[in-house]
Design an enzyme around this catalytic site. Structure first.
Site, mmCIF file in Angstrom:
data_model
loop_
_atom_site.group_PDB
_atom_site.id
_atom_site.type_symbol
_atom_site.label_atom_id
_atom_site.label_comp_id
_atom_site.label_asym_id
_atom_site.label_seq_id
_atom_site.Cartn_x
_atom_site.Cartn_y
_atom_site.Cartn_z
ATOM 1 N N ASP A 20 29.498 34.329 29.980
ATOM 2 C CA ASP A 20 30.117 34.668 31.271
ATOM 3 C C ASP A 20 31.143 35.768 31.022
ATOM 4 O O ASP A 20 32.268 35.496 30.599
ATOM 5 C CB ASP A 20 30.789 33.431 31.881
ATOM 6 C CG ASP A 20 31.378 33.735 33.261
ATOM 7 O OD1 ASP A 20 31.522 34.929 33.600
ATOM 8 O OD2 ASP A 20 31.691 32.781 33.986
ATOM 9 N N HIS A 166 46.725 30.337 39.687
ATOM 10 C CA HIS A 166 45.660 30.416 40.705
ATOM 11 C C HIS A 166 45.205 29.030 41.167
ATOM 12 O O HIS A 166 44.474 28.906 42.151
ATOM 13 C CB HIS A 166 44.449 31.174 40.157
ATOM 14 C CG HIS A 166 44.753 32.594 39.760
ATOM 15 N ND1 HIS A 166 45.284 33.499 40.642
ATOM 16 C CD2 HIS A 166 44.635 33.243 38.570
ATOM 17 C CE1 HIS A 166 45.481 34.663 40.008
ATOM 18 N NE2 HIS A 166 45.100 34.527 38.753
ATOM 19 N N ASP A 203 52.737 38.094 36.447
ATOM 20 C CA ASP A 203 51.330 38.279 36.092
ATOM 21 C C ASP A 203 50.750 39.371 37.005
ATOM 22 O O ASP A 203 51.235 39.576 38.119
ATOM 23 C CB ASP A 203 50.592 36.957 36.315
ATOM 24 C CG ASP A 203 49.155 36.979 35.839
ATOM 25 O OD1 ASP A 203 48.888 36.460 34.750
ATOM 26 O OD2 ASP A 203 48.285 37.524 36.576
ATOM 27 N N HIS A 205 47.955 39.428 38.499
ATOM 28 C CA HIS A 205 47.184 38.872 39.620
ATOM 29 C C HIS A 205 48.110 38.122 40.582
ATOM 30 O O HIS A 205 49.148 37.609 40.171
ATOM 31 C CB HIS A 205 46.122 37.889 39.107
ATOM 32 C CG HIS A 205 45.135 38.501 38.165
ATOM 33 N ND1 HIS A 205 45.268 38.412 36.795
ATOM 34 C CD2 HIS A 205 44.006 39.209 38.402
ATOM 35 C CE1 HIS A 205 44.257 39.035 36.218
ATOM 36 N NE2 HIS A 205 43.471 39.544 37.170
ATOM 37 N N ASP A 296 49.190 40.438 31.647
ATOM 38 C CA ASP A 296 48.032 41.291 31.909
ATOM 39 C C ASP A 296 48.422 42.572 32.644
ATOM 40 O O ASP A 296 47.575 43.380 32.989
ATOM 41 C CB ASP A 296 46.927 40.531 32.666
ATOM 42 C CG ASP A 296 47.467 39.519 33.657
ATOM 43 O OD1 ASP A 296 48.667 39.615 34.014
ATOM 44 O OD2 ASP A 296 46.703 38.632 34.083
ATOM 45 N N TYR A 336 45.415 39.608 28.303
ATOM 46 C CA TYR A 336 44.102 39.582 27.657
ATOM 47 C C TYR A 336 43.910 40.619 26.568
ATOM 48 O O TYR A 336 42.854 40.686 25.966
ATOM 49 C CB TYR A 336 43.012 39.660 28.743
ATOM 50 C CG TYR A 336 43.254 38.582 29.772
ATOM 51 C CD1 TYR A 336 43.002 37.254 29.453
ATOM 52 C CD2 TYR A 336 43.839 38.862 31.011
ATOM 53 C CE1 TYR A 336 43.286 36.230 30.356
ATOM 54 C CE2 TYR A 336 44.126 37.853 31.917
ATOM 55 C CZ TYR A 336 43.855 36.539 31.581
ATOM 56 O OH TYR A 336 44.155 35.535 32.463
HETATM 57 C C1 X5A Z 1 45.645 33.711 34.942
HETATM 58 C C2 X5A Z 1 44.847 34.952 35.153
HETATM 59 C C3 X5A Z 1 42.854 35.953 36.037
HETATM 60 C C4 X5A Z 1 41.540 35.648 36.641
HETATM 61 C C5 X5A Z 1 40.734 36.918 36.782
HETATM 62 C C6 X5A Z 1 39.454 36.713 37.491
HETATM 63 N N1 X5A Z 1 43.670 34.799 35.795
HETATM 64 N N2 X5A Z 1 38.714 37.941 37.650
HETATM 65 O O1 X5A Z 1 45.230 36.005 34.723
HETATM 66 ZN ZN ZN Z 2 46.580 37.343 35.559
#
Ligand code: X5A
Ligand code: ZN
Length: 717
Positions: A20, A166, A203, A205, A296, A336
């Site tokens: 994945d 999330h 973060d 996101h 990130d 990441y």
């Molecule tokens: C915790 C976090 C990111 C999810 C990315 C999905 N989640 N495309 O960084």
């Molecule tokens: Zn994130």
């Protein structure tokens, strides 16, 4: 007391077992590289290390429904195929089974391998499932909060996975299973009786899970900035935009700062803190700060595509440490790019430990798109926050986002190969900068204090050194020469020590210093300190003079010295480098002045050293002076010299603690700025904004963005 680090190596067990490409980046190595780097830098050893425990079912139930908790518990009896099918029911989530083969990667010997507590209502421990890891992640966060709220630690970091922000009441989402930070906020309210908690989600996101959980709750202020691109970036939600401010009693307690372009950098992030988050945070007056600390958004991260350098996280952390008497708990979310994740985690821990933050390199000019976002969120929040009212001059732009239906469909996810290549390129570009940082190691002495005989009995905060050394007498006399205020023996003795301190700071032996001078000698001593700084090769010197200190008349106006007079007779920008502002009366006015003027100028100027001088009538509370001093540690990489008058033991002690990295005392609920102070500040900012772009909180006019580029005085690094 100190900085807590909570971790458990069992959290490295869960990993993706099928193909994945969207999920594979959330891997166990994220934790191991971060911990290894903390150890290599000697940072882990300086922390109070705590082994994580599992959160109980009741604790998970503070946020999640019993059915959802039961569902996650149930994954322990499923095989790989069933888990893959179940994972597919959620957006970008994977579950790890019990007893899957251990992957071959070097295991760290960690100090955190103590036995786990028995699991009570959960039956036999099953130490290899996502369920176990996710309970440890939530439990680690709770332990950190316990340590900070019981006073066992000042602040701390929980190194956890899976991440949490999330995750929603009844759903896993975006690698997140339980919402660690949300559970911790609820726990802090219920178990520790807190009433105001600030969650800062840095973060890249949007933590939509956290937003949903607290959207109607005025006791939790949730701030998130996030890559948004007008709704074209995951999780593609209308409610991630700036006009979502919370619901019901929670209106004004959700603050979204969407980034509509990638490539945001240090200037954009610092501007967002100074002009959006911090004014609200001070007005909110939190008792605890929880950071959803995803990395990130660092340069090189394949998800974020932003350009923030790791040391920016030290600055962000430092800026948050002035809140809630320093009770700050950082909890890992995303991140990441392994190397830069580890570097960013180190920077965060360094700041939590009180080390000075390395200076931010590169141009400090926020981009037009960032300013547009900042302007929009300030406009959306202004009805709810006194500190934002009556401040902005530019008219609010009309919303640029269409309805979610109207937006183009999301592009297919970028291929892993492309992302890796792009990340590698960005890291290469960064490497030279990182190396430059490493060439300037931390000075062996963090804080030194030079006292006169009058103050010899002052009890110093632990770790602060007495500085007895002095420049030779003859040399001191030569430097003192034009000043009549410095002929007296006591003044000369004090000056000798100041010269020596300045040498130590610019020579890299001392990070920051405090020097007492006899009454009436402060202005002359400051003048000599400035000349000495230039003589020692400082390219840019910021002088913050508080309370009736005359600017030396001969001072050059060539851009090497930025003179900021707080408590001057009127608001005036006599030149770009000679600025005077009346002393604000109320706490709210002072905060507007510090966040809206002093710090943007200081971060934009990028000084080699900051001189803070408190004159005969500073007119500031000691706690305000301490706040100013601790916030001025940021812009010059911790190089601050504070000059005070002798016989002010309270003030001197407060400054010493602030410069040494202790959290300043809380300002408490802050009174609103007076209309006159707000007017004065607005007037100054209008004049200075075209030159000092960190002051801007709006795009001036749609067409002016390009032409304004490069106008700002450009520091040579
Ligand atoms: C915790 C976090 C990111 C999810 C990315 C999905 N989640 N495309 O960084
Ligand atoms: Zn994130």
């Amino acid at each position: 007391m100190g900085t807590a680090l909570v971790y458990h190596e069992d959290m490295t067990v869960a990993r993706l077992l099928w193909d994945d490409p969207e999920c594979e980046m959330e891997c166990p190595e994220r934790l191991t590289v971060a911990l290894e780097q903390l150890q290599r830098r000697g940072l882990e050893q300086r922390c109070l290390r705590l082994a994580a425990r599992e959160a109980s079912e009741a604790e998970l139930g503070l946020v999640h429904s019993p059915e959802y908790v039961a569902m996650v518990r149930g994954t322990q009896s499923l095989g790989k195929g069933e888990l893959q099918a179940l994972s597919g029911q959620y957006d970008t989530v994977y579950f790890h089974p019990v007893g899957a083969p251990q992957p071959a990667f070097t295991k760290l010997h960690t100090p955190c391998s103590m036995p786990l507590p028995s699991t009570g209502s959960f039956g036999t421990p099953t130490p290899q499932s996502t369920f176990h890891c996710a309970r440890l992640a939530a439990g680690a966060t709770l332990q950190l909060v316990d340590a900070v709220l019981t006073g066992a630690a000042h602040n701390g970091l929980a190194l956890v996975r899976p991440p949490g922000h999330h995750s929603q009441r009844t759903a896993a989402n975006g690698f997140c299973v339980f919402n660690n930070v949300a559970i911790a906020a609820e726990y802090a309210k219920q178990k520790h009786g807190l009433h105001r908690i600030l969650i800062v989600d840095w973060d890249v996101h949007h933590g939509q899970g956290t937003q949903y959980i607290f959207e109607d709750d005025p006791s939790v202020l949730y701030f998130s900035w996030h890559r948004y691109e007008h709704g074209r970036f995951w999780p593609y939600l209308r409610e991630s935009d700036a006009d979502e401010v919370g619901r019901g009693h929670g209106r004004g307690f959700t603050v979204n700062l969407p980034w509509n372009q990638v490539g945001m950098g240090n200037a954009d992030y610092v501007a967002a803190f100074l002009h959006v988050l911090l004014p609200l945070a001070f007005e909110f007056d939190p008792e605890l700060v929880l950071i959803s600390a995803g990395f990130d958004s660092v340069i090189g991260d394949p998800e974020g595509q932003m350009r923030v350098t790791p040391e920016c996280f030290a600055h962000l952390t430092q800026l948050l440490l002035v809140l809630a008497r320093g009770r700050v708990c950082a909890v890992l979310e995303g991140g990441y790019h392994l190397e830069l994740l580890a570097e960013s985690v180190c920077m965060t821990v360094q700041a939590l430990l009180g080390d000075p933050a390395p200076p931010l390199l590169g141009a400090m000019v926020p981009c037009g798109s960032a300013l547009e976002s900042i302007q929009r969120v300030r406009a959306a929040q202004a009805p709810h926050w006194t500190s934002l009212q009556h401040q902005d001059m530019a008219p609010v732009l009309s919303p640029s986002i269409g309805s979610p239906e109207a937006r183009p469909p999301p592009p297919p996810p970028a291929g892993a190969e492309y992302m890796v290549a792009a990340a590698a390129e960005a890291v290469e570009a960064l490497r030279a900068l990182l190396d430059q940082l490493r060439l300037r190691p931390l000075p062996p002495v963090r804080t030194a204090i030079a006292l006169t005989s009058t103050d010899a009995a002052l009890v110093l905060p632990p770790g602060v050194l007495h500085q007895e050394g002095s420049a030779p007498r003859e040399e001191t006399e030569a430097w003192a020469r034009p000043h009549e205020a410095l002929v007296r023996n006591e003044a000369l003795t004090a000056l000798g020590k100041v010269l020596n301190l300045m040498d130590g700071i610019l020579g890299g032996q001392v990070s920051s210093g405090i020097a007492a001078t006899p009454a009436l000698a402060t202005a002359a001593t400051l003048d000599v300190a400035i000349r000495r700084g230039l003589y020692l090769g400082a390219q840019r010197l910021l002088c913050v003079a508080v309370g009736q200190l005359q600017r030396p008349p001969h001072l050059s106006d060539d851009g090497r010295i930025l003179w900021l007079d707080i408590g001057g007779p009127e608001a005036a920008a006599l030149s770009m480098f000679h600025i005077s502002v009346p002393l604000p009366g109320a706490t709210g006015g002072l905060l507007n002045c510090v966040l809206g003027l002093v710090l943007p100028l200081a971060y934009g100027f990028q000084p080699d050293v900051v001189l803070v001088a408190l004159g005969p009538a500073p007119g500031l509370h000691d706690s305000h002076s301490a706040l100013l001093a601790s916030m001025l540690r940021g812009p010059a990489g911790g190089r601050v010299l504070a000059l005070v008058q002798e016989s002010k033991p309270q003030l001197t002690g407060a400054l010493a603690r602030a410069l040494h990295g202790e959290a300043p005392p809380s300002l408490g609920p802050c009174s609103a700025a007076s209309p006159e102070d707000t007017q004065a500040l607005k007037h100054l900012r209008e004049q200075l904004e075209p030159k000092w772009r960190m002051l801007q909180v709006a795009v001036t006019s749609p067409g002016s963005l390009q032409s304004a580029e490069g106008e700002q005085f450009a520091p040579q690094n």
